[in-house]
Enzyme design. Structure first.
Site, short mmCIF file in Angstrom:
data_model
loop_
_atom_site.label_atom_id
_atom_site.label_comp_id
_atom_site.label_asym_id
_atom_site.label_seq_id
_atom_site.Cartn_x
_atom_site.Cartn_y
_atom_site.Cartn_z
N HIS A 294 27.60 44.74 47.29
CA HIS A 294 28.53 45.74 47.83
C HIS A 294 29.96 45.15 47.88
O HIS A 294 30.92 45.79 47.46
CB HIS A 294 28.06 46.16 49.23
N GLU A 295 30.05 43.92 48.37
CA GLU A 295 31.37 43.27 48.48
C GLU A 295 31.95 42.96 47.10
O GLU A 295 33.15 43.12 46.88
CB GLU A 295 31.29 41.98 49.29
N GLN B 253 40.18 45.14 51.16
CA GLN B 253 40.04 46.11 52.26
C GLN B 253 41.16 45.95 53.30
O GLN B 253 41.39 46.86 54.09
CB GLN B 253 38.66 46.01 52.92
N CYS C 295 30.37 51.58 54.75
CA CYS C 295 31.51 50.77 54.33
C CYS C 295 32.65 51.00 55.31
O CYS C 295 32.95 52.14 55.67
CB CYS C 295 31.94 51.17 52.92
N LEU C 296 33.28 49.92 55.72
CA LEU C 296 34.40 50.04 56.67
C LEU C 296 35.56 50.82 56.05
O LEU C 296 36.38 51.37 56.79
CB LEU C 296 34.86 48.64 57.11
N GLY D 15 30.37 42.52 56.42
CA GLY D 15 31.05 41.95 55.26
C GLY D 15 32.43 42.56 55.12
O GLY D 15 32.69 43.65 55.65
N HIS E 213 33.74 45.77 45.61
CA HIS E 213 35.12 45.94 46.10
C HIS E 213 36.12 45.17 45.23
O HIS E 213 37.24 45.63 45.02
CB HIS E 213 35.26 45.45 47.55
O1 GNR Z 1 29.36 46.60 57.64
C1 GNR Z 1 28.85 46.90 56.56
N1 GNR Z 1 27.53 47.21 56.52
C2 GNR Z 1 26.81 47.38 55.34
C3 GNR Z 1 25.54 47.93 55.42
C4 GNR Z 1 24.78 48.09 54.28
C5 GNR Z 1 25.28 47.69 53.07
C6 GNR Z 1 26.55 47.15 52.97
C7 GNR Z 1 27.31 46.99 54.10
S1 GNR Z 1 28.88 46.27 53.98
C8 GNR Z 1 29.68 46.98 55.34
C9 GNR Z 1 31.05 46.38 55.54
C10 GNR Z 1 31.93 46.70 54.36
O2 GNR Z 1 32.41 47.76 54.14
N2 GNR Z 1 32.11 45.75 53.50
O3 GNR Z 1 32.82 45.98 52.39
NI NI Z 2 32.60 48.05 51.94
#
Ligand code: GNR
Ligand code: NI
Length: 172
Positions: A136-137, A51, A94-95, A46, A140
């Site tokens: 999670h997204e 980001q 998270c990236l 995601g 952000h």
């Molecule tokens: O790549 C991602 N893996 C992930 C694993 C578990 C819960 C959420 C994520 S999102 C993350 C990519 C990212 O940072 N998206 O904002």
């Molecule tokens: Ni993230």
């Protein structure tokens, strides 16, 4: 399409609240293409526009396991309509918080309303990793990172590590 640089913590931009998109036009489509390419290049599932430094309420995701069968999802102006009171726990990464992982509790299921790539209104019922990833997204978009749910000590240790890693990357 282009692979963009992913911002990492600590970076103030990641704390910005993203703005709603007025209309899904060419510019937004181009942005979604770039976001998807950036996400694939980083092996993420995601990515939120902020980001890559763009404060628009846009998310892309792809949870497909098979690299040859891509299943991109695009969410513009997503809103959570319903969410479960029961929780599930996933080890999140998270990236924008590279190489750090932690178990986070979130509502197990959610219903999200959004505009798709073509600007059409959609409603998606999600559970499991999909529900976790959407939440999670969407965090952000509010300037929230998963490390914000950890204890002050754990969070500050992670930020310290990332700051250190960043400082060693600067060539004087
Ligand atoms: O790549 C991602 N893996 C992930 C694993 C578990 C819960 C959420 C994520 S999102 C993350 C990519 C990212 O940072 N998206 O904002
Ligand atoms: Ni993230």
């Amino acid at each position: 399409m282009a692979v963009k640089t992913i911002l990492t913590e600590p970076n103030k931009l990641l704390r910005q609240i993203s703005k709603p998109v007025k209309e899904v036009g060419r510019e937004e489509m181009q942005l979604m293409d770039d976001m998807l390419e950036t996400m694939y290049a980083a092996n993420g599932i995601g990515l939120a526009a902020i980001q890559i430094g763009v404060p628009k309420r846009i998310i892309v995701m792809d949870l497909s396991k098979d690299e040859n069968k891509k299943e991109p999802l695009y969410f513009v102006n997503p809103v959570i309509k319903k969410s479960d009171s029961s929780k599930s726990t996933y080890e999140e990464g998270c990236l924008s918080v590279p190489n750090q992982f932690a178990e986070i509790d979130r509502p197990k299921k959610c219903e999200v309303e959004y505009l798709d790539y073509n600007g059409e209104k959609k409603l998606l019922k999600a559970e499991g990793l999909l529900a976790t990833c959407i939440q999670h997204e969407m965090d952000h978009l509010e300037g929230i990172l998963f490390i914000d749910y950890l204890s002050k000590l754990k969070k500050s240790m992670i930020i310290k590590k990332l700051s250190k890693a960043k400082s060693t990357r600067i060539v004087v």
